[in-house]
Design a protein around this motif. Sequence first.
Motif, mmCIF file in Angstrom:
data_model
loop_
_atom_site.group_PDB
_atom_site.id
_atom_site.type_symbol
_atom_site.label_atom_id
_atom_site.label_comp_id
_atom_site.label_asym_id
_atom_site.label_seq_id
_atom_site.Cartn_x
_atom_site.Cartn_y
_atom_site.Cartn_z
ATOM 1 N N LEU A 154 0.331 -10.375 -2.748
ATOM 2 C CA LEU A 154 -0.743 -11.366 -2.762
ATOM 3 C C LEU A 154 -0.205 -12.760 -2.465
ATOM 4 O O LEU A 154 -0.834 -13.547 -1.739
ATOM 5 N N GLN A 155 0.968 -13.079 -2.982
ATOM 6 C CA GLN A 155 1.563 -14.400 -2.782
ATOM 7 C C GLN A 155 1.965 -14.630 -1.323
ATOM 8 O O GLN A 155 1.788 -15.732 -0.791
ATOM 9 N N LEU A 156 2.485 -13.592 -0.665
ATOM 10 C CA LEU A 156 3.114 -13.775 0.643
ATOM 11 C C LEU A 156 2.274 -13.319 1.823
ATOM 12 O O LEU A 156 2.478 -13.818 2.936
ATOM 13 N N CYS A 157 1.356 -12.379 1.612
ATOM 14 C CA CYS A 157 0.701 -11.730 2.750
ATOM 15 C C CYS A 157 -0.824 -11.788 2.632
ATOM 16 O O CYS A 157 -1.404 -11.126 1.759
ATOM 17 N N PRO A 158 -1.489 -12.525 3.504
ATOM 18 C CA PRO A 158 -2.944 -12.578 3.457
ATOM 19 C C PRO A 158 -3.604 -11.219 3.730
ATOM 20 O O PRO A 158 -4.725 -10.977 3.276
ATOM 21 N N ARG A 159 -2.920 -10.345 4.459
ATOM 22 C CA ARG A 159 -3.473 -9.036 4.809
ATOM 23 C C ARG A 159 -2.571 -7.932 4.258
ATOM 24 O O ARG A 159 -1.358 -8.087 4.223
ATOM 25 N N SER A 160 -3.188 -6.822 3.858
ATOM 26 C CA SER A 160 -2.420 -5.661 3.418
ATOM 27 C C SER A 160 -2.983 -4.394 4.034
ATOM 28 O O SER A 160 -4.192 -4.293 4.300
ATOM 29 N N VAL A 161 -2.083 -3.427 4.264
ATOM 30 C CA VAL A 161 -2.508 -2.073 4.626
ATOM 31 C C VAL A 161 -2.008 -1.145 3.525
ATOM 32 O O VAL A 161 -0.901 -1.315 3.007
ATOM 33 N N LEU A 162 -2.838 -0.193 3.154
ATOM 34 C CA LEU A 162 -2.505 0.777 2.121
ATOM 35 C C LEU A 162 -2.272 2.122 2.785
ATOM 36 O O LEU A 162 -3.128 2.617 3.531
ATOM 37 N N ILE A 163 -1.097 2.698 2.535
ATOM 38 C CA ILE A 163 -0.720 3.971 3.135
ATOM 39 C C ILE A 163 -0.581 5.023 2.040
ATOM 40 O O ILE A 163 0.002 4.757 0.983
ATOM 41 N N ASP A 164 -1.127 6.191 2.292
ATOM 42 C CA ASP A 164 -0.956 7.327 1.394
ATOM 43 C C ASP A 164 -0.999 8.602 2.214
ATOM 44 O O ASP A 164 -1.729 8.674 3.218
ATOM 45 N N ASP A 165 -0.196 9.574 1.818
ATOM 46 C CA ASP A 165 -0.114 10.849 2.541
ATOM 47 C C ASP A 165 0.114 10.651 4.030
ATOM 48 O O ASP A 165 -0.439 11.378 4.866
ATOM 49 N N GLY A 166 0.908 9.619 4.362
ATOM 50 C CA GLY A 166 1.329 9.445 5.744
ATOM 51 C C GLY A 166 0.309 8.859 6.682
ATOM 52 O O GLY A 166 0.486 8.920 7.902
ATOM 53 N N THR A 167 -0.748 8.233 6.142
ATOM 54 C CA THR A 167 -1.730 7.610 7.012
ATOM 55 C C THR A 167 -2.289 6.355 6.357
ATOM 56 O O THR A 167 -2.187 6.172 5.135
ATOM 57 N N VAL A 168 -2.870 5.469 7.151
ATOM 58 C CA VAL A 168 -3.472 4.241 6.631
ATOM 59 C C VAL A 168 -4.847 4.569 6.037
ATOM 60 O O VAL A 168 -5.718 5.098 6.731
ATOM 61 N N VAL A 169 -5.016 4.268 4.754
ATOM 62 C CA VAL A 169 -6.279 4.579 4.087
ATOM 63 C C VAL A 169 -7.101 3.329 3.796
ATOM 64 O O VAL A 169 -8.292 3.437 3.459
ATOM 65 N N ALA A 170 -6.501 2.146 3.914
ATOM 66 C CA ALA A 170 -7.247 0.893 3.728
ATOM 67 C C ALA A 170 -6.500 -0.218 4.431
ATOM 68 O O ALA A 170 -5.271 -0.207 4.516
ATOM 69 N N ASP A 171 -7.251 -1.186 4.932
ATOM 70 C CA ASP A 171 -6.673 -2.307 5.676
ATOM 71 C C ASP A 171 -7.624 -3.483 5.527
ATOM 72 O O ASP A 171 -8.804 -3.388 5.892
ATOM 73 N N GLY A 172 -7.120 -4.578 4.958
ATOM 74 C CA GLY A 172 -7.995 -5.723 4.789
ATOM 75 C C GLY A 172 -7.299 -6.858 4.077
ATOM 76 O O GLY A 172 -6.079 -6.816 3.840
ATOM 77 N N PRO A 173 -8.056 -7.909 3.718
ATOM 78 C CA PRO A 173 -7.466 -9.026 2.982
ATOM 79 C C PRO A 173 -6.827 -8.537 1.689
ATOM 80 O O PRO A 173 -7.415 -7.728 0.955
ATOM 81 N N THR A 174 -5.624 -9.021 1.405
ATOM 82 C CA THR A 174 -4.881 -8.545 0.241
ATOM 83 C C THR A 174 -5.671 -8.734 -1.049
ATOM 84 O O THR A 174 -5.729 -7.830 -1.892
ATOM 85 N N ALA A 175 -6.295 -9.883 -1.208
ATOM 86 C CA ALA A 175 -7.036 -10.143 -2.440
ATOM 87 C C ALA A 175 -8.162 -9.134 -2.631
ATOM 88 O O ALA A 175 -8.424 -8.680 -3.761
ATOM 89 N N GLU A 176 -8.834 -8.750 -1.551
ATOM 90 C CA GLU A 176 -9.938 -7.783 -1.658
ATOM 91 C C GLU A 176 -9.423 -6.402 -2.036
ATOM 92 O O GLU A 176 -10.015 -5.708 -2.872
ATOM 93 N N LEU A 177 -8.318 -5.980 -1.418
ATOM 94 C CA LEU A 177 -7.774 -4.664 -1.743
ATOM 95 C C LEU A 177 -7.300 -4.618 -3.194
ATOM 96 O O LEU A 177 -7.558 -3.632 -3.906
ATOM 97 N N LEU A 178 -6.641 -5.674 -3.656
ATOM 98 C CA LEU A 178 -6.112 -5.665 -5.014
ATOM 99 C C LEU A 178 -7.208 -5.825 -6.062
ATOM 100 O O LEU A 178 -7.004 -5.465 -7.227
ATOM 101 N N ALA A 179 -8.366 -6.344 -5.675
ATOM 102 C CA ALA A 179 -9.489 -6.472 -6.602
ATOM 103 C C ALA A 179 -10.267 -5.171 -6.735
ATOM 104 O O ALA A 179 -11.121 -5.052 -7.615
ATOM 105 N N ASN A 180 -9.954 -4.196 -5.893
ATOM 106 C CA ASN A 180 -10.665 -2.916 -5.897
ATOM 107 C C ASN A 180 -9.929 -1.943 -6.819
ATOM 108 O O ASN A 180 -9.031 -1.214 -6.397
ATOM 109 N N ALA A 181 -10.297 -1.944 -8.087
ATOM 110 C CA ALA A 181 -9.596 -1.136 -9.082
ATOM 111 C C ALA A 181 -9.683 0.356 -8.769
ATOM 112 O O ALA A 181 -8.715 1.101 -8.999
ATOM 113 N N GLU A 182 -10.804 0.805 -8.257
ATOM 114 C CA GLU A 182 -10.959 2.226 -7.938
ATOM 115 C C GLU A 182 -10.015 2.630 -6.809
ATOM 116 O O GLU A 182 -9.412 3.711 -6.840
ATOM 117 N N LEU A 183 -9.898 1.783 -5.801
ATOM 118 C CA LEU A 183 -8.994 2.070 -4.689
ATOM 119 C C LEU A 183 -7.554 2.154 -5.177
ATOM 120 O O LEU A 183 -6.816 3.094 -4.824
#
Length: 259
Positions: A215-244
């Motif tokens: 969150l401090q360094l990267c405005p954007r994040s991609v989330l990878i699981d099981d060898g594929t990208v499962v989420a891609d977006g603003p870091t703050a939005e991804l980290l605010a998604n507790a279910e994700l």
Amino acid sequence: MDRLTESLPERTAESDSAPALEASGLAFRYPDGHRALTGVDLRVERGERVAVLGPNGAGKTTMTLHFNGVLRAESGSIHVGGLPVDSRNLKEIRRRVGLVFQDPDDQLFMPTVREDVAFGPANFGVRGAALAERVRSALDAVGMAEHADRSPLHLSGGQRKRVALAAVLACQPELLVLDEPSSNLEPVARRELAEVLLAWGGTMLMVTHDLPYALQLCPRSVLIDDGTVVADGPTAELLANAELLAAHRLELPYGFRIP
């Protein structure tokens, strides 16, 4: 024109306008049959700072090792600044993509800090005063100039991480790829490294389990699981998604709040 310049692919207006990194359909399996990547698509524009998040074993490090040809994909394609990552272009690709490994001891092997930082650009043909300037500039950038003549073995963990970063920056990469840069760092060293990375200002891809650092360094994040990208977006939005986060075995530190 020197021999190094003669050997490099010609830059064109098209290549200069291409994204810093583009991976399409990237798939890879290890010799034991384990499929680590199952079709990764990722595009990083020039100047972006992107965190790569995911649980252990998700394929994060495996993916990044493809970006400068350490690993070769089973299928799919990768372009760095418009240049295909293949055997014909490996020397230039490895100049463009600077990998900083999680353990600096995997990168530092020369008797002194100065020699470690000089090794990469010298391997790419930089000599004399130009090489000395590369080393000086890189060590200044990470705040390690006063330690140039010391052995890396006698430095703290945080200092070794900064020297490993300087060794990559001295090659003047177009894309900086860092694997768990904050791991095993005390809070002061963690902050100092963050300041260096923010000041650098180039294109950066950072693999990390340290969600606040992402969150401090990267405005954007991609989330990878099981060898594929499962989420891609603003870091703050991804980290605010507790279910994700819960679905992919990630968790913020207790009490941490997204601003």
